[in-house]
Scaffold this active site. Sequence first.
Site, short mmCIF file in Angstrom:
data_model
loop_
_atom_site.label_atom_id
_atom_site.label_comp_id
_atom_site.label_asym_id
_atom_site.label_seq_id
_atom_site.Cartn_x
_atom_site.Cartn_y
_atom_site.Cartn_z
N GLY A 1 48.28 47.30 17.10
CA GLY A 1 46.77 47.16 16.23
C GLY A 1 46.70 48.65 15.22
N SER A 2 45.59 48.76 15.06
CA SER A 2 45.25 49.73 13.86
C SER A 2 45.42 51.08 14.19
CB SER A 2 43.65 49.54 13.28
OG SER A 2 43.44 48.33 12.92
N ILE A 3 45.54 51.31 15.36
CA ILE A 3 46.14 52.78 15.40
C ILE A 3 47.36 53.20 15.00
CG2 ILE A 3 44.72 53.14 17.69
CD1 ILE A 3 47.51 52.69 19.32
N LYS B 1 48.02 52.37 11.88
CA LYS B 1 47.97 52.69 10.55
C LYS B 1 48.19 54.23 10.16
CE LYS B 1 44.84 48.84 9.68
NZ LYS B 1 43.54 48.16 9.98
N ASP C 1 38.51 48.33 13.50
CA ASP C 1 39.31 48.64 14.80
C ASP C 1 39.97 49.91 14.88
OD1 ASP C 1 41.24 47.81 13.03
OD2 ASP C 1 41.89 45.81 14.26
#
Length: 727
Positions: free
Chosen positions: A313-315, A317, A727
């Site tokens: 997920g967004s980690i 990014k 998130d």
Amino acid sequence: MAREKYRDKVIIKKRMLISLGILFLLFFLLFIRLSYIMIVQSEHLTKLAKEQWTSDVKIDAKRGKILDRNGKELAVSANVYRVDLDMNTLRQYLDESGLTREEIAPKLADALNKNNEDVLKILYKTLPGGLPMASANLARRIEKEEADKVQNLNIRGVQVSADTKRYYPYGNFLSHVLGFVRSDGVGLTGIELTYNDVLAGIPGRIISETDNKSKGQPYIISEFTKPVDGKDLVLTIDQTIQYFCEKAAEQALIDNKAKAVTIIAMDPNNGEILAMTNKPDFNLNDPWVKGKTQDELQKMWRNRAVSDTFEPGSIFKVITAYGAMAENLVKEDDHFVCNGSAKVLNRTIHCWKRTGHGDQNFVDILKNSCNVGFMELGKRLGKENLNKYINLFGFGQKTGIDLPGEAKGIIRKTSNITDVDLATISFGQSNTVTSVQYITALNAIANGGKLITPHIMKEVVHYENDKKIIDEKFKNYNERSILKEDVTNTLRGYLEKVVSEGGGKNAFIPGYYIAGKTGTAQKVNSETKTYGAGKYIASFAGMAPANKPRITLFVSIDEPDPSNYYAGQIAAPVAKQVFNDIFNYLAIEADASKEEISQSMLKDIIIPEIRGMKKSDGIKILKELNLDYDIDDKGDYIIDMNPKPGYSVKEGKKIVLYTGTSSNYNKVVTMPNLIGYNKEKATEILNKLGIKAKFTGEGLVTNQSISEGENIEKGTTLLLELNILPD
């Protein structure tokens, strides 16, 4: 006549030659057989012979201790007992006493709390060829009470001697990392398995000669080898930091009704793991839980931080952001326009905020965790460059951590990445990673660009005359510079703003510079290969202090309650708690005063409506919320209060109450701040205050039509906009 004599001689000669040939053949075959027995089977037959005329007892070495980095004992070997059978002596005893195996088996079984049939099976045990055994083990690692019972039976040939048993002083503590040993003392999981050769030592041996009767003859020790005790293993784990993580993980598991929680704390500068916990866990002193199948036990013992993979997920990014920065494809003041979605080929991919973020710069898309912005970064990087950095950070490869069962994760091959894949990979979908992989990659950003092998072992030691001797230190750091130091320094500054101003603000501690990122990823159903409804993994990854990190932290909450699964709401607060405990323990000083920090750790309380209630009822509600009060004696009913209901205050705040003789009161309330609440919680708060609400969208409250702090009449209708929060 002469011819007949000649013929007889020829026949006799032939017969003699045939006889001699047969005898020669027989002697030749006998020679071959003897040669085969004496040469080929010599070792095997010698072994069988020794089994018959000797008693061979293995003496286990004392297993080494497992210690934390400060010398706290995490696994030790306690003194217990074992029961062995000298079968030759036992057979002689049975012959002399007239007893049978069937008669002594129940006595031994009762003393050892064993099954009678199992004891009989050992008493009748023979060598593979059917010959009688010289010795056998009846029981291992029994307590003194059982050993005394066996000793009191006075059965000649049943020997009780000292043994060792593995014991874990803290039960469930660090269970997935430490692992445990089998019944024979050999490591089965965790550190006990990885470093079994170091901990086990070298067993000793006593070989005693016996005659065929063993009557009245002492043993003649023909060979004695003293056991060499195992060495002690010192871990990088800090027991206190481990306790902080275990406490926080257990609470997060309960509060979020989650399937599992994982927390890892590391020193990013040398790859040392300071804490690693998975909840739920198990008791190391009793790992074989009755009623569980072998498959269920394996799942219970599995170290999820090392063995389980998930879409980050967004980690993720953070990785995309570094790649774009390192390739000079983005600057801080670059602008990105988010209208709530972006179209890639024939597919529309949404941002978490369906109404869009509007015009943002690069730092804003990181703070707001904007999917549309990161899809643009992915497009700028291209699939070759994006995969280059994914591989550079070590994803898709084992980290080399010294724990068993490490998974590699799945990274799409560059040739298989479509434009849609490129978009989704850029914000953390499609690929899978492990928790230890991700924090290892994060360490490289924290330490200025070095990828270092994460490890649990610090050193191997033993003691001579109470003096500590270091035999080995961890060496396999495999340290290599992979990132640009100036880029990592800048990125840490941006990530600090994510915590102080953006989606990770629930991890913010005044006075401390914490850099981090949250991520909420939907889980893929392993059978249907589609995203499962209501199943998420909420994560937070951070480091502190942001300018020169000493600690990196990873928090993962697997399948939290579907009513509130957003990482910013559930994972970030867990990280805040752990960071605060670690800061105090390591005496990491903050820029703010202790009073300010202490104040920041208090909960925010929305003052409830207690006007119109009797004094005793209203005061009881305030006490339950840990609020103080000051009240007059004018009447029995609370008719007003300051601050007004709906106002947000810290725990311990004093509320001034005014009383009267009637339950009538002014209907004005203060508009609370509902940003970040889900629909159910917001409705509950508003109902208590007498405010009506209309909702649009799904997720958590991101906008309210009446500003916080405004005084309004009861019955007023409030419009609330819901979105899936960053998130």
